[in-house]
Scaffold this motif. Structure first.
Motif, PDB file in Angstrom:
ATOM      1  N   UNK A 124      44.331 -15.503  15.526  1.00  0.00           N
ATOM      2  CA  UNK A 124      42.893 -15.776  15.551  1.00  0.00           C
ATOM      3  C   UNK A 124      42.674 -17.251  15.202  1.00  0.00           C
ATOM      4  N   UNK A 125      41.453 -17.719  15.406  1.00  0.00           N
ATOM      5  CA  UNK A 125      41.125 -19.094  15.038  1.00  0.00           C
ATOM      6  C   UNK A 125      41.397 -19.319  13.542  1.00  0.00           C
ATOM      7  N   UNK A 126      41.012 -18.348  12.739  1.00  0.00           N
ATOM      8  CA  UNK A 126      41.241 -18.459  11.288  1.00  0.00           C
ATOM      9  C   UNK A 126      42.734 -18.525  10.981  1.00  0.00           C
ATOM     10  N   UNK A 127      43.542 -17.720  11.669  1.00  0.00           N
ATOM     11  CA  UNK A 127      44.989 -17.725  11.417  1.00  0.00           C
ATOM     12  C   UNK A 127      45.615 -19.051  11.839  1.00  0.00           C
ATOM     13  N   UNK A 128      45.136 -19.634  12.936  1.00  0.00           N
ATOM     14  CA  UNK A 128      45.647 -20.944  13.358  1.00  0.00           C
ATOM     15  C   UNK A 128      45.316 -21.990  12.303  1.00  0.00           C
ATOM     16  N   UNK A 129      44.056 -22.020  11.892  1.00  0.00           N
ATOM     17  CA  UNK A 129      43.644 -23.016  10.892  1.00  0.00           C
ATOM     18  C   UNK A 129      44.398 -22.819   9.578  1.00  0.00           C
ATOM     19  N   UNK A 130      44.605 -21.582   9.192  1.00  0.00           N
ATOM     20  CA  UNK A 130      45.334 -21.301   7.956  1.00  0.00           C
ATOM     21  C   UNK A 130      46.785 -21.764   8.078  1.00  0.00           C
ATOM     22  N   UNK A 131      47.425 -21.482   9.219  1.00  0.00           N
ATOM     23  CA  UNK A 131      48.829 -21.864   9.408  1.00  0.00           C
ATOM     24  C   UNK A 131      49.009 -23.380   9.415  1.00  0.00           C
ATOM     25  N   UNK A 132      48.008 -24.098   9.887  1.00  0.00           N
ATOM     26  CA  UNK A 132      48.110 -25.562   9.974  1.00  0.00           C
ATOM     27  C   UNK A 132      47.483 -26.261   8.769  1.00  0.00           C
ATOM     28  N   UNK A 137      46.521 -34.759   9.430  1.00  0.00           N
ATOM     29  CA  UNK A 137      46.485 -35.773  10.490  1.00  0.00           C
ATOM     30  C   UNK A 137      45.597 -36.905   9.985  1.00  0.00           C
ATOM     31  N   UNK A 138      46.212 -38.036   9.742  1.00  0.00           N
ATOM     32  CA  UNK A 138      45.446 -39.174   9.235  1.00  0.00           C
ATOM     33  C   UNK A 138      44.506 -39.751  10.281  1.00  0.00           C
ATOM     34  N   UNK A 139      44.750 -39.448  11.548  1.00  0.00           N
ATOM     35  CA  UNK A 139      43.883 -39.921  12.630  1.00  0.00           C
ATOM     36  C   UNK A 139      42.722 -38.949  12.869  1.00  0.00           C
ATOM     37  N   UNK A 140      42.700 -37.857  12.168  1.00  0.00           N
ATOM     38  CA  UNK A 140      41.680 -36.813  12.288  1.00  0.00           C
ATOM     39  C   UNK A 140      41.618 -36.211  13.688  1.00  0.00           C
ATOM     40  N   UNK A 141      42.753 -36.021  14.313  1.00  0.00           N
ATOM     41  CA  UNK A 141      42.798 -35.451  15.652  1.00  0.00           C
ATOM     42  C   UNK A 141      42.838 -33.940  15.657  1.00  0.00           C
ATOM     43  N   UNK A 142      42.174 -33.324  14.728  1.00  0.00           N
ATOM     44  CA  UNK A 142      42.281 -31.876  14.551  1.00  0.00           C
ATOM     45  C   UNK A 142      41.753 -31.064  15.738  1.00  0.00           C
ATOM     46  N   UNK A 143      40.701 -31.532  16.398  1.00  0.00           N
ATOM     47  CA  UNK A 143      40.149 -30.739  17.503  1.00  0.00           C
ATOM     48  C   UNK A 143      41.170 -30.600  18.629  1.00  0.00           C
ATOM     49  N   UNK A 144      41.843 -31.679  18.972  1.00  0.00           N
ATOM     50  CA  UNK A 144      42.877 -31.620  20.003  1.00  0.00           C
ATOM     51  C   UNK A 144      44.063 -30.772  19.568  1.00  0.00           C
ATOM     52  N   UNK A 145      44.428 -30.868  18.311  1.00  0.00           N
ATOM     53  CA  UNK A 145      45.547 -30.078  17.780  1.00  0.00           C
ATOM     54  C   UNK A 145      45.212 -28.589  17.843  1.00  0.00           C
ATOM     55  N   UNK A 146      44.021 -28.224  17.411  1.00  0.00           N
ATOM     56  CA  UNK A 146      43.623 -26.813  17.456  1.00  0.00           C
ATOM     57  C   UNK A 146      43.547 -26.317  18.901  1.00  0.00           C
ATOM     58  N   UNK A 147      43.017 -27.137  19.786  1.00  0.00           N
ATOM     59  CA  UNK A 147      42.949 -26.749  21.209  1.00  0.00           C
ATOM     60  C   UNK A 147      44.349 -26.535  21.769  1.00  0.00           C
TER      61      UNK A 147
END
Length: 156
Positions: A124-132, A137-147
């Protein structure tokens, strides 16, 4: 300090070495094995840049001594893809979904996502965010990483 003999399989290659008892696994991989894809960021286990797989589990190589890996199967970012250079599904998804910024944190994110998807192919989205959550990411590229992780999960 006493040196210790270890036998480790790194990316499928058996290695023997005699190392100082307090040598970190990250330094062993980078210096002794020449595998510099394991990055060292904080060296306190906070940033996740040094994440590798030990017997299939994601671990912080900066927090583990090389002697603790004796007899283990270690996989670094260099061993995630195919031997012919073909990217793993997670690596390809990071490329395709702009999960790469400066690239410093990327090996740790790819390894963490690979471990997640091996254990849970449909997170799930929550499980992905929890695992990561242990990777920064110092560049704040989280949206691309999650996608990228969502895309890799949908292809598995």
């Amino acid at each position: 300090m006493t040196d210790v003999s270890i036998r480790v399989s790194v990316n499928g290659i058996a290695r023997r070495a005699t190392v100082p008892a307090r040598l970190t696994l990250a330094d062993f991989l980078r210096v002794n094995c020449g595998l510099t894809g394991t990055h060292l960021g904080c060296e306190h286990g906070v940033c996740g840049a040094c994440t590798i797989l030990v017997d299939g589990d994601a671990v912080r190589a900066c927090l583990m001594f090389a002697v603790q890996a004796d007899g283990a199967e270690v996989t670094t970012i260099e061993g995630i893809g195919e031997p012919d250079g073909t990217l793993s599904p997670v690596q390809a998804a990071f490329r395709d979904h702009h999960g790469l910024q400066c690239g410093f944190c990327t090996p740790g994110f790819v390894i963490s996502a690979t471990a997640l998807l091996r254990e849970n192919p449909s997170p799930s989205e929550h499980e992905i965010r929890d695992a990561l959550s242990g990777n920064l990411c110092r560049c704040t590229g989280y949206q691309g990483i999650l996608a990228a992780v969502r895309a890799a999960a949908s292809e598995s």
